[in-house]
Scaffold this active site. Structure first.
Site, PDB file in Angstrom:
ATOM      1  N   GLU A 231       0.908  -1.273   0.072  1.00 16.91           N
ATOM      2  CA  GLU A 231      -0.056  -0.027  -0.029  1.00 16.91           C
ATOM      3  C   GLU A 231       0.892   1.228   0.083  1.00 16.91           C
ATOM      4  O   GLU A 231       2.068   1.150   0.149  1.00 16.91           O
ATOM      5  CB  GLU A 231      -0.889  -0.124   1.124  1.00 16.91           C
ATOM      6  CG  GLU A 231      -2.034  -1.042   0.909  1.00 16.91           C
ATOM      7  CD  GLU A 231      -2.936  -0.851   2.017  1.00 16.91           C
ATOM      8  OE1 GLU A 231      -4.162  -0.848   1.888  1.00 16.91           O
ATOM      9  OE2 GLU A 231      -2.812  -0.885   3.174  1.00 16.91           O
TER      10      GLU A 231
ATOM     11  N   HIS B 143      -8.804   9.743   2.233  1.00 19.21           N
ATOM     12  CA  HIS B 143      -8.410   8.797   1.471  1.00 19.21           C
ATOM     13  C   HIS B 143      -8.547   8.902  -0.175  1.00 19.21           C
ATOM     14  O   HIS B 143      -9.705   9.394  -0.619  1.00 19.21           O
ATOM     15  CB  HIS B 143      -9.252   7.204   1.722  1.00 19.21           C
ATOM     16  CG  HIS B 143      -8.808   6.183   1.026  1.00 19.21           C
ATOM     17  ND1 HIS B 143      -8.822   5.713  -0.148  1.00 19.21           N
ATOM     18  CD2 HIS B 143      -8.166   4.970   1.723  1.00 19.21           C
ATOM     19  CE1 HIS B 143      -8.227   4.708  -0.374  1.00 19.21           C
ATOM     20  NE2 HIS B 143      -7.723   4.215   0.807  1.00 19.21           N
TER      21      HIS B 143
ATOM     22  N   ARG C  65      -0.766   9.295   1.181  1.00 16.52           N
ATOM     23  CA  ARG C  65      -2.468   9.592   0.628  1.00 16.52           C
ATOM     24  C   ARG C  65      -2.584  11.143   0.634  1.00 16.52           C
ATOM     25  O   ARG C  65      -3.435  11.547  -0.455  1.00 16.52           O
ATOM     26  CB  ARG C  65      -3.171   8.942   1.894  1.00 16.52           C
ATOM     27  CG  ARG C  65      -3.358   7.580   1.716  1.00 16.52           C
ATOM     28  CD  ARG C  65      -4.389   7.065   2.786  1.00 16.52           C
ATOM     29  NE  ARG C  65      -4.362   5.656   2.654  1.00 16.52           N
ATOM     30  CZ  ARG C  65      -4.830   4.692   3.391  1.00 16.52           C
ATOM     31  NH1 ARG C  65      -5.311   5.154   4.576  1.00 16.52           N
ATOM     32  NH2 ARG C  65      -4.820   3.545   3.329  1.00 16.52           N
TER      33      ARG C  65
ATOM     34  N   HIS D   7     -11.328  10.042   5.555  1.00 22.30           N
ATOM     35  CA  HIS D   7     -11.200   8.483   5.989  1.00 22.30           C
ATOM     36  C   HIS D   7     -10.829   8.207   7.468  1.00 22.30           C
ATOM     37  O   HIS D   7     -11.212   7.078   8.181  1.00 22.30           O
ATOM     38  CB  HIS D   7     -10.132   7.984   4.923  1.00 22.30           C
ATOM     39  CG  HIS D   7      -9.823   6.552   5.058  1.00 22.30           C
ATOM     40  ND1 HIS D   7     -10.870   5.420   4.867  1.00 22.30           N
ATOM     41  CD2 HIS D   7      -8.658   5.918   5.294  1.00 22.30           C
ATOM     42  CE1 HIS D   7     -10.310   4.197   4.935  1.00 22.30           C
ATOM     43  NE2 HIS D   7      -8.913   4.569   5.233  1.00 22.30           N
TER      44      HIS D   7
ATOM     45  N   ARG E 263      -1.600   9.193   8.819  1.00 20.27           N
ATOM     46  CA  ARG E 263      -1.240   7.630   9.278  1.00 20.27           C
ATOM     47  C   ARG E 263      -1.034   6.990   7.830  1.00 20.27           C
ATOM     48  O   ARG E 263      -1.376   7.049   6.924  1.00 20.27           O
ATOM     49  CB  ARG E 263      -2.895   7.041   9.687  1.00 20.27           C
ATOM     50  CG  ARG E 263      -2.732   5.669   9.775  1.00 20.27           C
ATOM     51  CD  ARG E 263      -4.079   5.159  10.628  1.00 20.27           C
ATOM     52  NE  ARG E 263      -5.241   5.376   9.584  1.00 20.27           N
ATOM     53  CZ  ARG E 263      -5.446   4.520   8.658  1.00 20.27           C
ATOM     54  NH1 ARG E 263      -4.664   3.301   8.358  1.00 20.27           N
ATOM     55  NH2 ARG E 263      -6.580   4.620   7.576  1.00 20.27           N
TER      56      ARG E 263
END
Ligand code: SIN
Length: 527
Positions: free
Chosen positions: A112, A228, A274, A331, A366
């Site tokens: 990811e 997100h 992100r 998100h 995060r």
């Protein structure tokens, strides 16, 4: 009036881990607003990050977490969590939790954004949260009772002792009840529903943060909201998450003409942190260009991502065409109730874990798949701490607070609030828009809503009160932070400002100033 040893408000992964790890002679009561399978944890697709691949190391996971978090993280806490991650996974796996494996029985490790190695452990392809929640629930013992549809709306404090001793809650029939315990844990999750575009469950309305703020707990980092990059977008609405793991398997972000939008933006391209991907997509959207996720490079999409495939099919997307229309949406919030690594707050007997809490682990943004991990990690550490507190006695004395009855008070309509947050305190922020939002929120009487009794309100109205208070906390912090860092992007201060802001946290705490006349909310800074 009901008693327990530990009351947990909320039922996500952190709550379930805590409940299971508490000693079996401890009476645990879980009060949850809806039911056990409706929250964000249950919906989590991507997985759990842990350095378990040959050639990976917890130190690399640690470095990736700090880089994604724009070095705003509590580095010591990150080190401890990343070090613990492989064992947390092994314990679950050996305990019977199913994770996706290859034909040799080794864990399949996905990729990811902002990870330097493949280290995403997943289950059921893209149904990791569901499998983990079901597994943890299957381990519940007789000392744990669950009360669904019980909405906690007030924390009860003995103010002289600065101690939380219980909660007030509403039952579906409108009845109010008091629950007392020496240990009260807020595990209510985040507040994605404050924004009109969100991946979050309906229940994520910022309850825990508003509850704790009304009670005098400290909150930190509320300006850091993660958007997100890829939510399915159809007819002006977001329809659910398209996991970052899809880009991890090769999907790319493109315009309708096939132009790759992340080329030249960041060395990690589609797997950049992100906030960078979200801000890039947002720039295109502002110019009226729709962005798509091109999934044609992903082999065997339907079996690797069964949940997402079903979501797309349900909304009439033909996967064979390979293009999924996407927009960014809220998100995760990195901020929350300020705690140490055991989930302890500044109020005795009051704890916070999971997304409702701010341990500092996530920093300003995060790292993907670190949230289920943090929930398990801190949930376990809080259990260790409570297990050592022998013979906690239930106090029954509490000081009346949040007790004033006001008349003719108004609240913003939920949809109007969400749109205003998206437009003025969302992916791209400016002083002008934030001042507008602050003034608009102020019209509804924040001070009164902080003091008002909620006893007579219905759960829908209390939801709106909590959304309103949490929106104010985010807006105010976003206004204060005059730099861009991680999930917080200020168009008028587009760069990180290490000189003024490095490691500085904006702390919200409701303070009563006894000058004989008025009370106000105080914002302080911490480093
Ligand atoms: C995703 O699957 O993209 C979300 C995972 C996460 O937010 O950690």
């Amino acid at each position: 009036m009901k008693h327990a040893d530990v009351i947990i408000i909320g039922s996500g992964i952190a709550a379930l881990q805590l409940a299971n790890k508490l000693a079996k002679n401890i009476n645990v009561m879980i009060l949850t607003k809806k039911d056990l399978r409706t929250g964000n944890s249950y919906m989590a697709q991507g997985g759990v990050a842990a350095a378990m691949a040959p050639g990976d190391d917890f130190y690399l996971h640690y470095l990736d977490t700090l880089e994604a978090g724009a070095h705003h993280n509590n580095a010591e806490a990150v080190l401890e969590m990343t070090k613990s991650a492989p064992k947390l996974i092994k314990d679950l796996w050996e305990g019977g939790c199913t994770f996706d494996e290859d034909s040799n029985g080794s864990l399949l490790l996905g990729m990811e954004g902002a990870h330097s190695r493949n280290r995403i452990i997943h289950s059921g392809g893209d149904a990791t949260g569901k499998h983990m929640v079901d597994h943890l629930l299957s381990k519940f013992d007789g000392n744990i009772s669950v009360k669904p549809s019980v909405f906690v709306y007030e924390l009860l404090l003995n103010k002289e002792k600065n101690t939380c001793i219980g909660v007030k809650a509403k039952h579906p029939d409108g009845r109010n009840d008091v629950y007392l315990a020496p240990h009260i844990v807020v595990a209510t999750g985040g507040c994605g529903q404050l924004y009109s575009f969100t991946s979050n469950a309906e229940t994520a309305t910022g309850d825990g943060m508003a509850l704790a703020y009304r009670a005098g707990a400290m909150l930190a980092d509320m300006e850091f909201v993660q958007f997100h990059p890829t939510l399915l977008y159809l007819e002006g609405k977001t329809r659910g998450l398209i996991s970052e793991a899809v880009r991890g398997e090769g999907a790319i972000l493109v315009t309708a003409e096939g132009k790759r939008i992340m080329d030249g933006v960041h060395p990690l391209k589609d797997l950049a942190p992100r906030h960078i991907v979200s801000q890039t997509i947002y720039d295109y959207l502002r110019k009226g260009t729709q962005i798509y996720l091109d999934i044609t490079p992903v082999s065997d999409f339907s079996s690797r991502f069964p949940t997402i495939s079903e979501l797309c099919r349900k909304h009439g997307i033909d996967l064979k065409e390979g293009l999924i229309p996407v927009v960014p949406g809220s998100h995760f919030i990195m901020g929350g109730i300020k705690t140490d690594l055991h989930g302890r707050t500044n109020i005795n007997g009051l704890y916070a874990i999971g997304e409702a809490a701010c341990t500092g682990i996530h920093g300003a943004n995060r790292l993907a798949s670190n949230s289920l991990l943090e929930g398990m990690f801190v949930g376990g550490k809080l259990a260790d701490w409570i297990n050592q507190q022998l013979g906690g006695k239930v106090d029954t004395y509490y000081t009346a607070q949040n007790a004033k009855v006001f008349h003719d008070m108004e609240l913003p309509d939920a949809d109007v609030l969400k749109k205003a947050m998206m437009d003025r305190a969302g992916i791209v922020r400016t002083r002008e828009a934030l001042v507008h939002q602050k003034d608009w929120l102020a019209k509804y009487g924040l001070e009164e809503w902080l003091e008002a009794s909620l006893d007579h309100l219905g759960t829908d109205e209390i939801d709106r009160v909590f959304m309103y208070i949490t929106a104010w906390l985010i807006t105010e912090a976003a206004f204060q932070r005059t730099e861009s860092r991680g999930g917080h992007y200020r168009e008028d201060f587009p760069h990180e400002d290490p000189y003024n802001w490095m490691k500085r946290q904006i702390i919200h705490q409701r303070k009563t100033v006894k000058d004989g006349k008025h009370e106000y909310n105080q914002i302080a800074f911490a480093t």
